[in-house]
Design a protein around this motif. Structure first.
Motif, mmCIF file in Angstrom:
data_model
loop_
_atom_site.group_PDB
_atom_site.id
_atom_site.type_symbol
_atom_site.label_atom_id
_atom_site.label_comp_id
_atom_site.label_asym_id
_atom_site.label_seq_id
_atom_site.Cartn_x
_atom_site.Cartn_y
_atom_site.Cartn_z
ATOM 1 N N ILE A 25 0.857 -1.206 0.000
ATOM 2 C CA ILE A 25 0.000 0.000 0.000
ATOM 3 C C ILE A 25 0.890 1.253 0.000
ATOM 4 O O ILE A 25 0.678 2.205 -0.748
ATOM 5 C CB ILE A 25 -0.938 0.018 1.235
ATOM 6 N N SER A 29 1.570 4.132 -3.200
ATOM 7 C CA SER A 29 1.387 5.574 -3.051
ATOM 8 C C SER A 29 2.693 6.317 -3.387
ATOM 9 O O SER A 29 2.681 7.348 -4.069
ATOM 10 C CB SER A 29 0.926 5.880 -1.626
ATOM 11 N N TYR A 172 -5.505 3.469 8.381
ATOM 12 C CA TYR A 172 -5.891 2.149 7.862
ATOM 13 C C TYR A 172 -6.195 1.211 9.013
ATOM 14 O O TYR A 172 -5.442 1.146 9.986
ATOM 15 C CB TYR A 172 -4.759 1.551 7.027
ATOM 16 N N GLU A 176 -13.922 -1.039 7.087
ATOM 17 C CA GLU A 176 -13.834 -0.199 5.889
ATOM 18 C C GLU A 176 -14.103 1.278 6.167
ATOM 19 O O GLU A 176 -13.986 2.100 5.271
ATOM 20 C CB GLU A 176 -14.841 -0.683 4.842
ATOM 21 N N SER A 231 -7.210 -1.660 5.380
ATOM 22 C CA SER A 231 -5.911 -2.034 4.795
ATOM 23 C C SER A 231 -6.057 -3.316 3.974
ATOM 24 O O SER A 231 -5.150 -3.714 3.261
ATOM 25 C CB SER A 231 -4.871 -2.236 5.890
ATOM 26 N N LYS A 233 -9.079 -4.195 2.080
ATOM 27 C CA LYS A 233 -9.911 -4.018 0.896
ATOM 28 C C LYS A 233 -9.695 -2.608 0.392
ATOM 29 O O LYS A 233 -9.878 -1.648 1.148
ATOM 30 C CB LYS A 233 -11.387 -4.147 1.308
ATOM 31 N N ARG A 234 -9.281 -2.453 -0.840
ATOM 32 C CA ARG A 234 -8.985 -1.096 -1.306
ATOM 33 C C ARG A 234 -10.229 -0.406 -1.834
ATOM 34 O O ARG A 234 -10.488 -0.385 -3.035
ATOM 35 C CB ARG A 234 -7.869 -1.140 -2.339
#
Ligand code: ASP
Ligand code: MG
Length: 402
Positions: A25, A29, A172, A176, A231, A233-234
């Motif tokens: 992750i 970025s 995160y 969700e 962290s 499920k995007r």
């Protein structure tokens, strides 16, 4: 492109696979051209395990040594996360709280951040290093390690975001975002796109365990927009900010708090100054009182009922016994109660929120013992056995099945 502060909680880095997931992750970025500072909590249950270890050796260990021990959890996870990023070939450096410039007061175990001196952080960012910071810790004026209290890494992240004027602060976690009710219990609980600081503070204190209270207070003070997201499920999370869109929503959520004891003091003298005397004594012992109800006086006496956190119930009773000349049966402490609340800035301008809540409880034959209201919250105290049923009924009244 910008400066992003990310925070990853203990469950997000619980094992090697999850540490690698977090590394990816961060790297995604960074590859987009962002500067990234990532604050990390101790892995999984590490902090609890360390507390247990200490208890085996010295249950009365000093807070100074406890801080030294507990801060090690974040020292480990920050180094491990940096190693995972190294393994992918990206420039990274891990920093402990003191290296990242965290100066705190001297209250071991729940220290408050005084400043974050950002020179080192800026320096590393300037070199295009990804920076991993051990959360939950700082240094006091004696150069001793302090910790910020349980869940304190959220506050570390917000403090860095404020100090660096970051473009984003992302927290995160393993959910969700912020929901209208506990999604594990309420099937049609909805994820909120936005929520205000004040609403979030109410939800946080009322037991929606997504963000640490102090972190929300700090975000509000420094006007840091915070995004809560998963962290694992995007997908987009929930943004916490000063003014949030109401989305035609009257309320933001329904919460249950079972950490409540109800104390009734029956038959105190019906004279001026009694409430003052009672609550001053409780305040002197740092007992926080929540809902208060006083009966109309009859003859020469009246009754006062109030709620406190469960852990303070017995202490409150003993203080009252010392302060008033009352029979033991006149002081009742009931811990089988729960506080159900609806929270939302929308109710300020919409009459009828309270009656809607009360109607939903009445339809399920749930008796209300106490009521309290503020501009953005209505709380009722009910029997703990009926708490889940009450949350479901009230949630359904405000968010009918779609
Ligand atoms: N590791 C600490 C705790 O478990 C701090 C944190 O997780 O934010 O409370
Ligand atoms: Mg933790």
């Amino acid at each position: 492109m910008g400066l992003i502060v990310m925070k990853f909680g203990g469950s997000s880095v619980a094992n090697a696979e999850r540490v690698r997931n977090v590394a990816s992750i961060i790297i995604d970025s960074y590859k987009k051209g962002n500067d990234v500072v990532a604050v990390v909590s101790a892995q999984g249950d590490t902090t609890d395990d360390l507390i247990e270890k200490a208890a085996e050796i010295n249950p009365k260990a000093s807070k100074r040594e406890m801080d030294s021990l507990l801060s090690a959890g974040e020292q480990m996870s920050s180094a491990l996360l940096a190693m995972a990023i190294e393994a992918e070939g990206y420039p990274v450096v891990s920093l402990l709280g003191w290296q990242a410039g965290f100066k705190t007061d001297n209250v071991h175990g729940s220290a408050r951040i005084k400043t974050v001196q950002p020179e080192r952080l800026k320096n590393e960012i300037g070199k295009r290093n990804i920076v991993i910071v051990a959360g939950f810790q700082g240094l006091n004026s004696f150069d001793d390690i302090t910790t910020l209290g349980r869940g304190g890494s959220d506050t570390s992240a917000v403090a860095i975001a404020a100090a660096l004027h970051a473009d984003r602060c992302q927290i995160y976690t393993d959910v969700e975002g912020v929901y209208t009710a506990d999604p594990r219990k309420i099937g049609n609980a909805k994820k909120l796109a936005e929520i205000t600081y004040d609403e979030m503070l109410e939800l946080a204190t009322l037991g929606a365990q997504v963000l640490n209270n102090r972190s929300v207070e700090m975000a509000k003070k420094y006007n840091v927009e915070v995004e809560v997201l998963s962290s694992l499920k995007r997908v987009p999370g929930t943004i916490v900010k000063e003014v949030a869109k109401m989305e035609k929503m009257l309320i933001r959520g329904v919460t249950k708090d079972t950490d409540v004891a109800r104390i009734s003091v029956i038959g105190v003298p019906n004279t001026p100054g009694i409430a003052f005397k009672l609550f001053a004594k409780l305040a002197a012992k740092n007992i926080n009182v929540d809902i208060i109800l006083q009966s109309v006086g009859r003859n020469d006496t009246k009754d006062i009922t109030f709620t406190v956190a469960k852990a303070n119930g017995e202490l409150a009773v003993s203080i009252i016994k010392e302060s008033f000349d009352l029979a033991d049966e006149s002081i009742i402490c009931d811990t089988s109660v729960a506080k159900i609340s609806v929270v939302g800035a929308g109710m300020e301008t919409h009459p009828g929120t309270a009656s809607k809540m009360f109607e939903a409880l009445y339809e399920k034959d749930i008796n209300i013992q106490m009521i309290s209201t503020s501009e953005i919250k209505i709380s009722v105290l009910i029997d703990i056995e009926q708490a889940d049923k009450a949350v479901a009924a009230v949630h359904k009244a405000f968010f009918p099945e779609d």
